[in-house]
Design an enzyme around this catalytic site. Structure first.
Site, PDB file in Angstrom:
ATOM      1  N   ALA A 127       0.830  -1.202   0.000  1.00 53.78           N
ATOM      2  CA  ALA A 127       0.000   0.000   0.000  1.00 53.78           C
ATOM      3  C   ALA A 127       0.864   1.250   0.000  1.00 53.78           C
ATOM      4  CB  ALA A 127      -0.916   0.012   1.224  1.00 53.78           C
TER       5      ALA A 127
ATOM      6  N   ASP B 144       1.063  -9.164   9.782  1.00 54.01           N
ATOM      7  CA  ASP B 144       1.384 -10.191   8.791  1.00 54.01           C
ATOM      8  C   ASP B 144       2.005 -11.359   9.538  1.00 54.01           C
ATOM      9  OD1 ASP B 144       0.514  -8.514   6.808  1.00 54.01           O
ATOM     10  OD2 ASP B 144       2.519  -7.981   6.090  1.00 54.01           O
TER      11      ASP B 144
ATOM     12  N   GLU C 198      -4.137 -11.763   0.091  1.00 59.14           N
ATOM     13  CA  GLU C 198      -3.027 -11.857   1.043  1.00 59.14           C
ATOM     14  C   GLU C 198      -3.446 -12.756   2.212  1.00 59.14           C
ATOM     15  OE1 GLU C 198      -1.482  -8.125   2.325  1.00 59.14           O
ATOM     16  OE2 GLU C 198      -0.770  -7.556   0.329  1.00 59.14           O
TER      17      GLU C 198
ATOM     18  N   HIS D 290      -2.207 -11.693   5.897  1.00 58.75           N
ATOM     19  CA  HIS D 290      -2.480 -10.381   6.488  1.00 58.75           C
ATOM     20  C   HIS D 290      -3.780 -10.419   7.280  1.00 58.75           C
ATOM     21  CE1 HIS D 290      -2.317  -5.837   6.364  1.00 58.75           C
ATOM     22  NE2 HIS D 290      -3.585  -6.033   6.666  1.00 58.75           N
TER      23      HIS D 290
END
Length: 254
Positions: free
Chosen positions: A103, A117, A167, A170
């Site tokens: 991001a 994460d 993801e 995450h």
């Protein structure tokens, strides 16, 4: 008895239900975001989370007893750290990859202190895309997390909504029962923030959990000064959504 709470408009940028993405940047960045941060895990003191999120993460890990098979890879990031990661990825991986998985600064959940994460323990772990499969102890964590307040933030087939590729590593702390509702309905956080706007003080979402608690949730649009009525005898929480209002959660024992 009702207690009136007055929320200044800038308070929409605080809370566990902040929506941070390409469209809605994080407003409160800098020194103030470091307050209330603690290690996500005792064995990784440099990886930080907001205190509530860190405590809940430990509860999930204790529930599934992973030993050291699951490790935190990345938690809270300063704006400078996010800038460095973004620029390094541009240099090393190219623009297409970076747009999918990293991001922009001020648009990263990692700057909230509410995102983590996770990776399965390996000798070498990919910092941007750690391995966290849908099998074994990793999937055990994934299934347990919503009962405590964490969601898998960037689901498969939600890329066009979230703006981020899938993801599986995450996780984002949003608090319970929001995590349970999001997961059970296969919502992205973007979809949930819009969904809750259907519920107002006079038309509340009522969620009943397995512990016989009745939880009421509703949305209040932000004004310069927003008056929110809270029952004094019950536990309640007000979170900004980082867009245009507040989400109120009230726990009532049945």
């Amino acid at each position: 008895m009702i207690e009136q709470v007055i929320m200044e408009r800038e308070k929409i940028y605080n809370g566990n239900l902040l929506l941070v993405n390409a469209r809605y940047p994080l407003k409160n960045t800098g020194k103030e975001r470091k307050e209330g941060l603690v290690p996500a895990c005792l064995h990784f003191p440099a990886i930080l989370l907001k205190r509530d999120a860190a405590n809940i993460l430990q509860m999930v890990l204790e529930k599934i007893s992973p030993g050291r098979l699951i490790v935190p890879v990345s938690g809270y990031r300063t704006q400078k750290e996010q800038e460095d990661i973004y620029n390094s990825s541009l240099r090393d991986n190219g623009e297409e990859f970076t747009k999918k998985y990293v991001a922009l600064p001020c648009h990263s959940e990692h700057q909230t202190g509410l995102a983590i994460d996770l990776g399965i323990y390996k000798e070498k772990i990919d910092f941007i895309r750690p391995d966290f499969p849908y099998t074994g102890i990793c999937n055990k964590f994934r299934k347990a997390a919503p009962a405590y307040g964490f969601i898998e933030r960037y689901q498969k087939d939600k890329e066009e909504i979230t703006g981020i590729s899938h993801e599986p590593w995450h996780f984002r702390y949003v608090g319970y029962p929001h995590s349970r509702i999001i997961t059970d309905n296969n919502f992205s956080l973007e979809e949930y923030i819009e969904f809750i706007k259907n519920y107002t003080e006079n038309n509340r979402l009522v969620y009943k959990d397995k512990c016989n608690a009745t939880i009421q949730i509703y949305y209040v649009p932000a004004e310069d000064q927003t008056v929110i009525n809270l029952p004094a005898r019950y536990t309640s929480q007000v979170s900004g959504n980082n867009t245009d209002g507040f989400i109120v959660t009230i726990w009532r024992k049945s």
